[in-house]
Design a protein around this motif. Structure first.
Motif, short mmCIF file in Angstrom:
data_model
loop_
_atom_site.label_atom_id
_atom_site.label_comp_id
_atom_site.label_asym_id
_atom_site.label_seq_id
_atom_site.Cartn_x
_atom_site.Cartn_y
_atom_site.Cartn_z
N ILE A 1 -3.82 9.41 4.01
CA ILE A 1 -4.17 8.39 5.01
C ILE A 1 -2.99 7.44 5.21
O ILE A 1 -2.62 7.11 6.33
N VAL A 2 -2.36 7.00 4.09
CA VAL A 2 -1.23 6.06 4.16
C VAL A 2 -0.07 6.67 4.94
O VAL A 2 0.61 5.98 5.69
N LEU B 1 0.83 -1.21 0.00
CA LEU B 1 0.00 0.00 0.00
C LEU B 1 0.87 1.26 0.00
O LEU B 1 0.61 2.22 -0.73
N GLN B 2 1.94 1.24 0.81
CA GLN B 2 2.86 2.38 0.86
C GLN B 2 3.57 2.57 -0.47
O GLN B 2 3.80 3.70 -0.90
N ALA B 3 3.90 1.47 -1.15
CA ALA B 3 4.55 1.56 -2.46
C ALA B 3 3.60 2.16 -3.48
O ALA B 3 3.99 2.99 -4.31
N LEU C 1 -6.63 9.67 -5.05
CA LEU C 1 -5.30 9.14 -4.72
C LEU C 1 -4.58 10.07 -3.74
O LEU C 1 -3.88 9.60 -2.85
N ARG C 2 -4.77 11.38 -3.89
CA ARG C 2 -4.17 12.33 -2.95
C ARG C 2 -4.70 12.09 -1.54
O ARG C 2 -3.93 12.05 -0.58
N LEU D 1 3.33 10.50 -2.92
CA LEU D 1 2.83 11.35 -3.99
C LEU D 1 2.40 12.72 -3.47
O LEU D 1 1.69 12.81 -2.47
N ARG D 2 2.83 13.78 -4.16
CA ARG D 2 2.42 15.14 -3.85
C ARG D 2 1.65 15.66 -5.06
O ARG D 2 2.15 15.61 -6.18
#
Length: 201
Positions: A77-78, A10-12, A71-72, A23-24
């Protein structure tokens, strides 16, 4: 274990393939891959006609970047989740005995296992050589180093031999080609009568 693997995955997924950070301002490009807005802008900065995806090399027809707000939100959350790396590091710093819940600070040379002080004096290990973990680690490092040095030398020798063979091989190939050319040349230059005799005319 499955949870840790899922968490790492999930982090990947929440990371940018270019900067490898979370991701930004994530954007999705034509092929479906996601990147930080600034990362993909920088990657495509000097390109004019074709914009290849940095992951799959799919040729995107234009700089059409779709902001991915879902996704942002997921990435935010991640970021709050504990990392598997920090958990693992904490476990390595204070390994505990499963039987006695004491710190594993001793090493049994006979059984090659970590022990707590209580296990170290038990009947199972009474006649075994038991040393503090730091002392055992230093001893085993020295032993491993004595094995590694000759292996390094063998690898270096093998690499040198490979380089010599690679350097030689073009010369050998050129010599073989020269010989074959000579043989073919002599066959084509033999008198016509000899050719007829060879083919049975």
């Amino acid at each position: 274990m499955a949870f840790a693997a899922s968490l790492a995955e999930l982090q990947a997924e929440a990371s940018c393939p270019i900067c490898l950070d979370y991701l930004r301002d994530p954007v999705t490009i034509h092929c479906g891959h996601n990147f930080c807005l600034s990362c993909i802008h920088q990657r495509w900065e000097d390109l004019q006609v074709i914009f290849p995806c940095p992951v799959c090399l799919h040729h995107c027809p234009d700089r059409n970047l779709k902001k991915n707000s879902q996704l942002r939100h997921m990435t935010e959350i991640v970021k709050q989740l504990p990392t598997t790396r920090s958990k693992r590091k904490g476990q390595e710093e204070t390994p505990l005995c499963e039987k006695h819940s004491q710190v594993l600070g001793l090493f049994c040379e006979e059984e090659l296992e970590l022990l707590c002080p209580q296990c170290g004096v038990s009947s199972d290990h009474r006649d075994h050589l038991v040393t503090p973990i730091e002392q055992a680690a230093a001893s085993h490092r020295r032993r491993l180093k004595s094995y590694i040095e000759p292996l390094k030398k063998q690898v270096e020798d093998a690499e040198l031999e490979r380089e010599i063979l690679v350097a030689k091989s073009p010369i050998e190939v050129q010599q073989k080609m020269k010989n074959w050319r000579g043989e073919l040349h002599s066959e084509f230059n033999c008198p016509r009568s000899e050719v007829f005799i060879i083919i049975g005319i």
